[in-house]
Write an enzyme that holds these catalytic residues in place. Structure first.
Site, PDB file in Angstrom:
ATOM      1  N   GLU A   7       0.779  -1.227   0.000  1.00 32.03           N
ATOM      2  CA  GLU A   7       0.000   0.000   0.000  1.00 32.03           C
ATOM      3  C   GLU A   7       0.817   1.287   0.000  1.00 32.03           C
ATOM      4  O   GLU A   7       0.383   2.287  -0.557  1.00 32.03           O
ATOM      5  CB  GLU A   7      -0.925   0.006   1.232  1.00 32.03           C
ATOM      6  N   SER A  31     -50.471 -25.477  40.981  1.00 31.89           N
ATOM      7  CA  SER A  31     -50.190 -25.792  42.387  1.00 31.89           C
ATOM      8  C   SER A  31     -48.823 -25.330  42.861  1.00 31.89           C
ATOM      9  O   SER A  31     -48.537 -25.421  44.057  1.00 31.89           O
ATOM     10  CB  SER A  31     -50.318 -27.306  42.605  1.00 31.89           C
TER      11      SER A  31
END
Length: 839
Positions: free
Chosen positions: A120, A485
């Site tokens: 680059e 219950s």
């Protein structure tokens, strides 16, 4: 007179410099004036140059006027995902829409840095932000491609790319390029070369939703940067040019050519030797198509964590610096991976066991095959499954007894085991069978399972359904169901708080309730043994009549107050509430049972222990207790400072222990005996709502509580054989068997003010001539009492009287069953029971 020579005597340095400037400027002006008068061409050239200079200054001022400040890069923070850790500190998941991992400059291998420089920006360490030769080449390329639609490439230094990626954006224009150059110069004045490279290597987009080289290394090679080989580093360095191209299937030749070019450049720049280049160039690309799994299969748990984090800190960067998808949070949770896996498997086994031999439950979803691209439709859907070797696919063809199934990767295979109503377009689960796949059934009934630490409220595991990839509706936290219950222990707690004891005799024959002038009195008969029984019997055997009697004796307003204090919900003070007619969630019920085990102290259930920002500062923690004196400069000689007790005292500690102690009987000889073989000091309660529509079990040890329920998402009858003790309790049993070393076998510890007394289990009276045994059916047991509430002594005469009453109760029951009393009509009993639990 013009001064052309220095005056006599010594001159100071400043005076000499002023003299030289005045002389040179004067000479220059004189030369310019003479040329201006003598040459018309010179005058035109001077005017053109001045106009160009003025235009350049104007353009520069215009471009630079709205540029962002380069100084903001000094405090720039990379948008980072949130990382989630489990109870042991290991990473279990991350919340990320982009793959990002931030490293420091020293973390990047030198060869990786050199690969990017070669690819680059070869002159990075020598230019001031702009490579003018590269810029000239870019201008030439731009002019050559003008009007062609192609995009010019080249010319951007690494510093310019940092300016573009972090400050300007990727707009394709000349003005953006000029701004980029201006900003690059400013960045070079603000940051060092190493700081610029660090930003670049952390931020550069490299495809596969990866930003930065560490994320890309994992995406393409499933490695960290320090594990990369030379040819892999060179491959990553080619990606900035075309981040979405070189990693794709079919681009291998182009990727190899570009990678080898980078290796050549590295050799030319002296970064590697010729032999290193040749060895690297001979390597294949070696890209991975699928990364190793790095997340625990805990989708329901992790989604709850994500929702809470978004509520507290926001989702994206716009919501604040500590957002979930950009803030880089470190989240410590209470997730126990082993417990979570066991919870997932136990619930799935229970759901499949209940589904049993039932017919195919139908497709997961349906695709419109006429739209084409069924593979793309599957890929874009969130559907999936993680169970054995099952896969989610779509039926692409169906003709008689032959069919084919297609998967998200585009592959197809024959399909066997076809249900009659299976059709093309159905999305189903299937598993390998012979040369094809066989249809598998996802249970239609769903459910949830939660495990919580009783003393802290920390949720260790949460499974909110068969698989969160099929349905993200979390039935542990979002499904409001009747608890049946499982609500009864808190009715009994209200009775104990209002003058009753575990030995208090309660009638189990019938209950009559006046409903008003129009409806009159309603009466229902009890199940099981009629007559008078100790309170313990009613809870162990889940007797509805006894429960309602206790609730009415204690006062239903007191019962619903007890339920509300424990965070279960706000219920009306009706008799049906005592049987679980209200609605609540599993996670709330598990928290309430944890309070029973924790001497009445209630801790809100938590999934997150604490949250840190990217630098380790704690932003929030669930345990907000202060430790005074913990940060003293030096020891003051006093006892070690300690945290205070967690939670709030939601019920009397003695009452909580009494209820828990009675619930141990439900496991030993009551409705949850399936758990008795585990050999642990377990307590708990089953629950079965009328229908039955939901079946529950909640319980555990004094240290850890687990709860599960099973039912259809749209409640309907589950079948007359469905009970909490036959469906949900076995799920908890399977969970405990898979994680038994984590469950304590220590007997529960009683709080101050509880007296353990030997009593006769059937009469509830105190005994002195015998001792409890390990036999669950032992006549003598230990019972927990508050001071001065112990029962009277049990005598032989009491035994004779109890037997007589039992015989008389049987005679009465026979006579009542033969009578056609209107008040005892089945329709009335059904209406009452429909509003509550029957287990």
């Amino acid at each position: 007179m013009t001064e052309t020579t220095p005056p006599d005597g010594q001159l100071s340095t400043w005076a000499y410099l002023r003299y030289r400037v005045n002389r040179d400027i004067g000479a220059g002006l004189a030369w310019f004036g003479a040329r201006w008068k003598q040459s018309r061409l010179f005058r035109l050239a001077a005017i053109a140059f001045g106009a160009f200079l003025a235009l350049w200054i104007a353009v520069f001022v215009w471009l630079a006027s709205d540029l962002p400040e380069a100084e903001q890069l000094l405090t720039y923070e990379t948008p980072l995902p949130t990382v989630v850790r489990g109870i042991d500190g290991e990473i279990v998941h991350s919340y990320a829409r982009e793959r990002r991992v931030q490293l420091q400059y020293a973390d990047f291998p030198q060869k990786l840095i050199e690969a990017y420089l070669a690819a680059e920006d070869k002159t990075f360490f020598s230019h001031g932000g702009v490579d003018f030769l590269g810029t000239a080449n870019a201008v030439f390329d731009y002019a050559r491609k003008a009007g062609s639609g192609e995009r010019a490439v080249g010319g951007s230094t690494i510093t310019q790319q940092v300016a573009k990626n972090l400050l300007l954006g990727d707009e394709y224009s000349v003005t953006r390029k000029l701004k980029e150059m201006i900003l690059a110069g400013r960045i070079e004045q603000v940051l060092t070369k190493q700081e610029i490279l660090e930003l670049y290597l952390n931020e550069i987009p490299l495809g596969r939703r990866s930003f930065g080289v560490q994320a890309a290394a994992r995406a393409y090679f499933d490695k960290d940067v320090d594990q990369l080989q030379l040819h892999e580093m060179a491959f990553l360095a080619i990606l900035p040019k075309a981040p979405e191209r070189y990693g794709r299937k079919g681009q291998e030749a182009a990727a190899l050519e570009r990678r080898n070019f980078v290796l050549d450049q590295m050799e030319k720049n002296g970064f590697i030797t010729g032999s290193e280049r040749r060895a690297a160039a001979a390597q294949p690309l070696g890209l991975v198509t699928q990364r190793r799994e790095r997340s625990v299969d805990a989708g329901y748990f992790l989604e709850e964590v994500r929702r809470e984090l978004i509520t507290r800190f926001g989702e994206t960067a716009e919501k604040g610096p500590n957002s979930v998808y950009a803030g880089g949070l470190w989240v410590r949770t209470s997730l126990d991976p082993q417990m979570q896996t066991a919870a997932r498997d136990a619930l799935r086994e229970g759901l499949l066991r209940y589904h049993g031999g039932r017919a195919w439950a139908g497709p997961i979803a349906t695709l419109d095959l006429s739209e084409g691209n069924w593979a793309g439709q599957l890929q874009s859907s969130p559907l999936g499954i993680s169970y054995k070797d099952w896969r989610v696919g779509v039926v692409t063809q169906r003709s008689g007894q032959s069919a084919r199934i297609g998967f998200a990767d585009g592959s197809e295979a024959p399909l066997i085991g076809l249900p009659n109503n299976l059709k093309a377009g159905d999305v189903i689960a299937a598993s390998p069978s012979g040369n094809g796949f066989a249809v598998r059934t996802i249970p239609e009934a769903q459910g949830a399972l939660v495990v919580e630490q009783a003393q802290t409220g920390r949720v260790l595991a949460m499974q909110g359904g068969f698989d969160n990839r099929l349905s993200d509706f979390n039935r542990a936290t979002q499904a409001n169901r009747q608890p049946g219950s499982t609500i009864k222990p808190f009715v009994y707690a209200a009775g104990l708080d209002n003058g009753m004891t575990p030995s208090t005799q309660v009638d189990n024959s019938r209950f009559c309730y006046y409903q008003g002038a129009n409806l009159g009195e309603k009466c229902i008969r009890g199940s099981g043994s009629g007559g008078q029984h100790p309170m313990r019997y009613g809870l162990e055997q889940s007797q509805n009549i006894m429960t309602v009697q206790i609730g009415m004796t204690a006062g239903m307003p007191n019962v619903v107050k007890e339920i509300e204090k424990l965070g279960i919900g706000k219920f009306p003070p009706y008799p049906s509430t005592a049987l679980g007619a209200g609605e609540t969630t599993l996670v709330k019920m598990v928290a309430a049972y944890s309070a029973l085990a924790n001497h009445g102290r209630l801790n809100p259930p938590t999934l997150i222990d604490y949250v840190q920002d990217r630098r380790g500062k704690v932003l929030w923690r669930a345990d907000a207790r202060e430790c005074r004196g913990c940060n003293m400069a030096k020891w003051d000689g006093k006892p070690m400072p300690r945290f205070g007790v967690m939670g709030t005292q939601a019920m009397d500690a003695r009452t909580a222990f009494q209820v828990m102690h009675m619930l141990r009987g439900a496991v030993s000889r009551g409705t949850a005996t399936v758990l008795n073989s585990l050999g642990l000091p377990l307590f708990g309660k089953t629950g079965t709502t009328t229908g039955p529509k939901d079946v529950w079990f909640i319980g555990g040890t004094q240290q850890m509580i687990a709860g599960a329920y099973v039912g259809f998402d749209q409640p309907r009858n589950m079948g007359g054989y469905a009970y909490g003790g036959t469906i949900s309790a076995p799920i908890i049993k399977s969970l405990i068997e898979k994680t038994k070393p984590k469950w304590s076998d220590l007997p529960p510890v009683a709080p101050t003010g509880v007296r353990m007394v030997r009593i006769d289990r059937r009469s509830g009276k105190r005994v002195f001539d015998g001792w409890p045994t390990d036999d669950p059916k032992s006549a003598i047991i230990w019972e927990a009492f508050k001071p001065d509430t112990e029962p009277e002594r049990y005598t032989r005469q009491d035994a004779i009287l109890a037997k007589r009453n039992e015989i008389l109760a049987l005679i009465r029951a026979g006579r009542q069953s033969a009578a056609a009393a209107v008040t005892d009509a089945p329709a009335d009993e059904g209406n009452f029971v429909e509003e509550g639990g029957i287990d």
